[in-house]
Design a protein around this motif. Structure first.
Motif, PDB file in Angstrom:
ATOM      1  N   THR A 116      -3.654  18.987 -17.157  1.00 53.37           N
ATOM      2  CA  THR A 116      -5.661  18.943 -17.471  1.00 53.37           C
ATOM      3  C   THR A 116      -5.231  17.166 -18.037  1.00 53.37           C
ATOM      4  O   THR A 116      -5.589  16.301 -16.810  1.00 53.37           O
ATOM      5  CB  THR A 116      -5.248  18.663 -19.122  1.00 53.37           C
ATOM      6  N   ALA A 149     -12.383  22.157 -13.147  1.00 53.24           N
ATOM      7  CA  ALA A 149     -12.950  20.793 -14.160  1.00 53.24           C
ATOM      8  C   ALA A 149     -11.959  19.048 -13.447  1.00 53.24           C
ATOM      9  O   ALA A 149     -12.764  18.333 -13.405  1.00 53.24           O
ATOM     10  CB  ALA A 149     -12.119  20.725 -14.892  1.00 53.24           C
ATOM     11  N   SER A 200     -15.694  20.580 -22.134  1.00 50.03           N
ATOM     12  CA  SER A 200     -16.306  20.738 -21.362  1.00 50.03           C
ATOM     13  C   SER A 200     -18.075  20.740 -21.169  1.00 50.03           C
ATOM     14  O   SER A 200     -18.887  20.202 -20.025  1.00 50.03           O
ATOM     15  CB  SER A 200     -15.922  22.064 -20.414  1.00 50.03           C
TER      16      SER A 200
END
Length: 362
Positions: A116, A149, A200
């Motif tokens: 991430t 993402a 998210s």
């Protein structure tokens, strides 16, 4: 009759009047927003602190410009991390559920959280010279997470930097509902476990954006990869990736940066750096004041920013343990989702126009 240059003078008067009207509008909107959510910290200044400090540092240390640019090592770190995850899936095929869960939390949680932060680095185009290469490297880093993402993160994260603390535009800030619900220690523990969901899903409610071209590409790449993992390794293989992502973003040592970066632990300061060993795994994202001051400097060079300009950083409150940050957040009754700095420097009309255009990044 107008004297020579008189038209210019009238234009300047009109511009000044327009600026005064805009400032009045902002002040009215600011007061209304404060009345709606007075529990947050509301900034009295006109802009976030990093742009000002950047100018001061560059003026005092022009040599810092030599640090600008990407890091060629990033792509190899990402490749190694993805390969470790794939090898781990293969080795854990016949492992007991206890071993599998342990590895989900420790190994997969740490590596996927590292990915991430690789996506974070790549959203700033700091992994390669060309933007398109950063895009695709971001999709590659996204693969072991199991959840698409990269493209959406880039869109929202650029606005977090440009409009830090700005009501509605900075979706890193918790909602008022979060602040009112998660008020005591047990509830804040639950909030920490649910951090992946808030991180998210919050943007979809606070500042929704229609999926763009690159998000659709991101979805297609990720779904294809997930289908391959499911075909060869079933639930256990795909679950190792997805649960690793969710556990690594919850109550996990590396997830402490979510709270450490911008939650107000010392009144008057809205960004904090961390100078502990987990920076080795996290592309030095802990050097967060340095990162916001110079978002175009790769993580590998952020310690050099502090070394070049120590007079700007050494006296700022900072952390040495992300785990302690999580603990302090949970047990301190004065700190919760409301412990964030907010500001109003963009009018509602400007926000609507930005939303209609799809945001800063498509």
């Amino acid at each position: 009759l107008l004297k020579p240059g008189g038209t210019k003078g009238l234009d300047m008067c009109k511009a000044n009047e327009s600026a005064q009207v805009d400032q009045t509008t902002l002040e009215v909107q600011r007061k209304a927003k404060i009345a709606q959510a007075p529990e947050f910290y509301w900034d009295e200044l006109t802009e976030e602190p990093h742009a000002t400090r950047r100018k001061l540092i560059v003026a005092a240390h022009p040599e810092i410009k030599s640090l600008f640019g990407h890091c060629p090592l990033t792509k190899w770190k990402v490749l190694a991390s993805v390969l470790i995850q794939l090898i781990s899936i293969h080795l854990l095929q016949d492992a007991s559920w206890q071993t599998w869960l342990f590895c989900c939390y420790t190994l997969s949680g740490a590596i996927n959280h590292m990915m991430t932060l690789a996506m974070h680095e790549l959203s700033h185009n700091l992994g390669a010279k060309k933007q398109i290469h950063n895009r695709w490297l971001g999709f590659f880093a996204n693969l072991p997470m199991g959840i698409p993402a990269s493209a959406s993160f880039k869109r929202y994260h650029m606005e977090h930097h440009r409009y830090q603390g700005e009501d509605v535009l900075d979706v890193d800030i918790p909602t008022s509902s979060e602040g009112k619900i998660f008020t005591n220690t047990p509830m804040k523990v639950l909030w920490c476990f649910l951090q992946p969901a808030f991180y998210s899903l919050r943007p979809m409610f606070v500042n929704p954006k229609d999926p763009g071209y690159w998000e659709k590409v991101n979805y297609a790449v990720q779904i294809t990869f997930d289908a391959i993992i499911w075909y060869f390794y079933g639930f256990k293989g795909l679950g190792y990736l997805v649960f690793g992502t969710l556990l690594g973003m919850g109550v996990h040592p590396v997830a402490g940066h979510f709270i450490a970066e911008h939650y107000v632990m010392n009144k008057g300061q809205e960004t904090y750096s961390y100078y502990g060993p987990l920076n080795w795994l996290c592309f030095n994202v802990g050097y967060h004041n340095e990162h916001h001051d110079f978002p175009f400097i790769a993580g590998t060079n952020l310690p050099k920013v502090r070394a070049i300009a120590p007079e700007f950083y050494d006296d700022l409150p900072h952390y040495h343990s992300w785990s302690k940050v999580i603990l302090d957040y949970i047990v301190d009754p004065e700190v919760g989702p409301f412990a964030r700095m907010k500001r109003v420097t963009v009018s509602d009309q400007e926000k609507d126009e930005l939303k209609k255009s799809g945001g800063l990044v498509q």
